[in-house]
Design an enzyme around this catalytic site. Sequence first.
Site, PDB file in Angstrom:
ATOM      1  N   HIS B 148       0.798  -1.207   0.000  1.00 52.29           N
ATOM      2  CA  HIS B 148       0.000   0.000   0.000  1.00 52.29           C
ATOM      3  C   HIS B 148       0.846   1.279   0.000  1.00 52.29           C
ATOM      4  CE1 HIS B 148       0.415   0.909   4.462  1.00 52.29           C
ATOM      5  NE2 HIS B 148       1.022  -0.243   4.330  1.00 52.29           N
ATOM      6  N   ASP B 167       2.351  -6.566   3.843  1.00 53.38           N
ATOM      7  CA  ASP B 167       1.071  -6.133   4.431  1.00 53.38           C
ATOM      8  C   ASP B 167      -0.155  -6.757   3.753  1.00 53.38           C
ATOM      9  OD1 ASP B 167       2.086  -4.690   6.526  1.00 53.38           O
ATOM     10  OD2 ASP B 167       2.015  -2.759   5.518  1.00 53.38           O
ATOM     11  N   HIS B 228       1.568  -8.998   9.235  1.00 52.04           N
ATOM     12  CA  HIS B 228       0.784  -8.826  10.468  1.00 52.04           C
ATOM     13  C   HIS B 228      -0.191  -9.994  10.584  1.00 52.04           C
ATOM     14  CE1 HIS B 228       1.984  -4.641  11.081  1.00 52.04           C
ATOM     15  NE2 HIS B 228       1.689  -4.373   9.822  1.00 52.04           N
TER      16      HIS B 228
END
Lengths: 53, 412
Positions: B148, B167, B228
């Site tokens: 992103h 991500d 994550h």
Amino acid sequence: MKKYQCLACTYVYDPEVGDPENGVEPGTAFEDLPDDWVCPQCGVGKDMFEEIA
Amino acid sequence: MADSFRAVKVTDHVYWVGAIDWGIRDFHGYATHRGSTYNAYLVVGEKTALIDTVKAPFVEELLARIGTVVPPERIDYVVSNHAEMDHSGGLPAVIAAIRPEQVFASTMGVKALREHFRLGREVTAMKDGESLRLGNLTLSFVEARMLHWPDSMMTYLAEDKTLLSNDAFGMHLASSERFADEIEDGVLAEEAAKYYANILLPLSPLVGRLLEKVGKLGIEIEMIAPSHGPIWRREVEKPVGWYAKWAAGETSNKAVVMYDTMWQSTATMARAIAEGIAAGGASAKMMPLRAAHRSDVATELLDAGALVIGSPTLNNGVFPTVADALSYLKGLKPRGLIGAAFGSYGWSGEAVGQIEEAMEAMKVELVGEGIKVKYVPDEESLSRCLSAGRGIAERLSAKAQGRGDSGLRGAG
């Protein structure tokens, strides 16, 4: 000549200004930019640009 | 610390060596109700590479976990998939501790790292599609510009069919379990949707293209290890399917009603609108902004077809919590929404008009005129709210019926 906007980061390509830092002369239409030209702000390709009024 | 924090084996050659942040509840304005993890991976072949680091305060945890697999100074290469500080914050300390032979990032990543840190050493740019040999293993790099950040990159380990996706496909979720199949489905779906809505939604057109690009590479992906949250060691088609759906912008007949109130007048109007939405056969999700966080509103909006916003007029303007959420949602560029504004006022009553202007700038199609009520809504005003709610519901079901041609918000 039409301006084009990057859908990812909102950078506007103005043909009157061109993109001199990356070797694009003022007066270059968006259509005439090389295929490997990328958004100078975020790096996405030409296909992520949309014509704006 | 050395023995307390251990690496977790992911594949024959990959170890999770990240950190668990149990206490974080505010991740740059995103409410992380379940904490988060910063995942770093050690790829051990004839040569050893560390993929990403962790947020700066967790460097010792990272180094301790690495130490249970190899002495940190044995690491040959460090790859930085993403320069954002939850992954790169530990980079200066890690470089100082392990003195790797080389550090790699994407072309944009080299610049971004230079603009973050003074690393005092060269970072080598890896172009899209380039590879790095670890003797018996090969890491390949896939650029994911603007997914992103401009520098975002993914790393693929062909021998283990594992995509270290950074991500993408991640979620903020602290857990003792490292694998998605060990965690409840509902929690995964909710946190993955929240992550997409709050981080990737504005970039939806790019997500579809990236999925296409990866499809065309013809690489086999059996495992997705994001930066994550949990690792997908099976059922990788699940998160990929979610992304395809969210990128396409499929919506339901849900209307998100977000509002705040000073003396319960705007809240009463909101409740009447919700009654109308439900009576019309759609679903109302009420988000009172002194209780609901802006990032939770964004999550609800991910599959919603309508956004209805209510605000009292405070000193000639929009109430601060509503302005906050409005500014946040505008940046996320939700598409294909219908909407309306409402609110109570005492004398000047500008808020509703200001909200309508903001919604038009967000390309929300306004349905009917905004409802303004002076001081306290009476029976007549409440029945206007009720019919406005019904009107929204009718438009949502008309939209659902026309979905064959126009239901997808479009990935282009």
